[in-house]
Write an enzyme that holds these catalytic residues in place. Structure first.
Site, PDB file in Angstrom:
ATOM      1  N   SER A   1      -7.780   2.741  -1.903  1.00  0.00           N
ATOM      2  CA  SER A   1      -7.194   3.271  -3.134  1.00  0.00           C
ATOM      3  C   SER A   1      -6.085   4.250  -2.770  1.00  0.00           C
ATOM      4  O   SER A   1      -6.091   4.861  -1.690  1.00  0.00           O
ATOM      5  CB  SER A   1      -8.264   3.993  -3.959  1.00  0.00           C
ATOM      6  OG  SER A   1      -7.684   4.716  -5.030  1.00  0.00           O
TER       7      SER A   1
ATOM      8  N   TYR B   1     -15.449   9.591  -4.725  1.00  0.00           N
ATOM      9  CA  TYR B   1     -14.603   8.399  -4.724  1.00  0.00           C
ATOM     10  C   TYR B   1     -13.483   8.489  -3.689  1.00  0.00           C
ATOM     11  O   TYR B   1     -13.325   7.601  -2.848  1.00  0.00           O
ATOM     12  CB  TYR B   1     -14.019   8.169  -6.122  1.00  0.00           C
ATOM     13  CG  TYR B   1     -13.243   6.878  -6.236  1.00  0.00           C
ATOM     14  CD1 TYR B   1     -13.916   5.668  -6.391  1.00  0.00           C
ATOM     15  CD2 TYR B   1     -11.854   6.854  -6.177  1.00  0.00           C
ATOM     16  CE1 TYR B   1     -13.222   4.473  -6.482  1.00  0.00           C
ATOM     17  CE2 TYR B   1     -11.154   5.673  -6.274  1.00  0.00           C
ATOM     18  CZ  TYR B   1     -11.838   4.486  -6.419  1.00  0.00           C
ATOM     19  OH  TYR B   1     -11.152   3.303  -6.501  1.00  0.00           O
TER      20      TYR B   1
END
Length: 265
Positions: free
Chosen positions: A140, A154
């Site tokens: 990401s 995350y």
């Protein structure tokens, strides 16, 4: 074995970036093994793609500690061999770290870190046997920036995938294995619907990426041998600019903007 044989195993293939990666490999004539928790969604995608390539479906919940071993055992039992591994399965846990039970965080880490490592370890001997083995880890843009307030694990999990990809790339370059960390920004998929955060986000429309374009950029970058791929010129520019800011400034900017795209209650 030649580079034209072997399957691509795509985890989290039932929707979003994973499904688009499967579609892109099908367009390229690569046989597929699709895995995720939702059998109906997998079967629907397999039905769509089978006119193009052979497709196998293996239902697995990578939050279960025994799932990676069982998945590889099932692949071997079917007489299949993996040339391309796409570690795409993932999700977010919204809210601040202390507001969620540890079991929730443990399952998240199992999917996002442990299963990625174990699947890669178990399949690496197969991948290395091919002339053009490939590993595509869907990380990401969060891996390249300071962690946000909310969804506390995350960014660290995605940063791990980035560093893991770099190390694997160095270790396996002599065998012709390309390892890539794909680092997309905000992408139109089910991700924010699952976490219940879409309605709380105020991200400009121009910052959203199409899952199909992200998948294509990841595969093309992996084929070129790029270790890190950041889709979208806006995100590449943002990353370049952010790298020149002092860490204190980067953290302050993230603190000010976290509420735009992360629920923190």
């Amino acid at each position: 074995m030649t580079m034209t044989t072997g399957h691509a195993l795509v985890t989290g293939a039932s929707s979003g970036i994973g499904a688009e990666i499967a579609r892109e490999y099908a367009r390229r004539g690569v046989p597929l093994i699709l895995t995720a928790r939702r059998q109906a969604a997998l079967e629907s995608l397999a039905k769509e793609l089978r006119p193009q390539v052979p497709v196998e479906v293996v239902v697995a919940d990578l939050a279960e500690p025994g799932a990676p071993q069982a998945l590889v055992a099932e692949i071997e039992a079917r007489g299949l061999c993996v040339r391309i591994l796409v570690n795409n399965a993932g999700y977010g846990v919204p809210g601040r770290y202390g507001t969620r039970d540890w079991t929730v965080h443990a399952a998240f880490l199992q999917v996002m870190v442990t299963a990625v490592c174990e699947l890669t370890w178990r399949l690496l001997p197969s991948i290395r046997r091919f002339d053009a083995g490939r590993i595509l880890n869907v990380a990401s843009f969060a891996a390249l920036m300071p962690a946000a307030d909310g969804q506390t694990l995350y960014a660290p999990a995605k940063a791990f995938m980035l560093k893991f990809s770099e190390g694997l790339s160095l270790e396996n370059a002599d065998r012709g294995v390309h390892v890539t960390a794909l680092c997309p920004g905000f992408t139109l998929s089910e991700f924010h619907d699952v976490t219940g955060t879409r309605g709380k986000m105020t991200v400009p429309a121009r910052m959203w990426l199409e899952a199909e374009a992200v998948a294509r950029a990841g595969i093309e970058g992996n084929e070129r041998g790029d270790v890190v791929v950041v889709p979208g010129w806006r995100y590449r520019l943002l990353h370049a600019l952010a790298r020149h800011l002092p860490e204190r400034t980067r953290l302050a900017l993230m603190a000010r903007n976290s509420r735009k795209f992360r629920p923190v209650d």
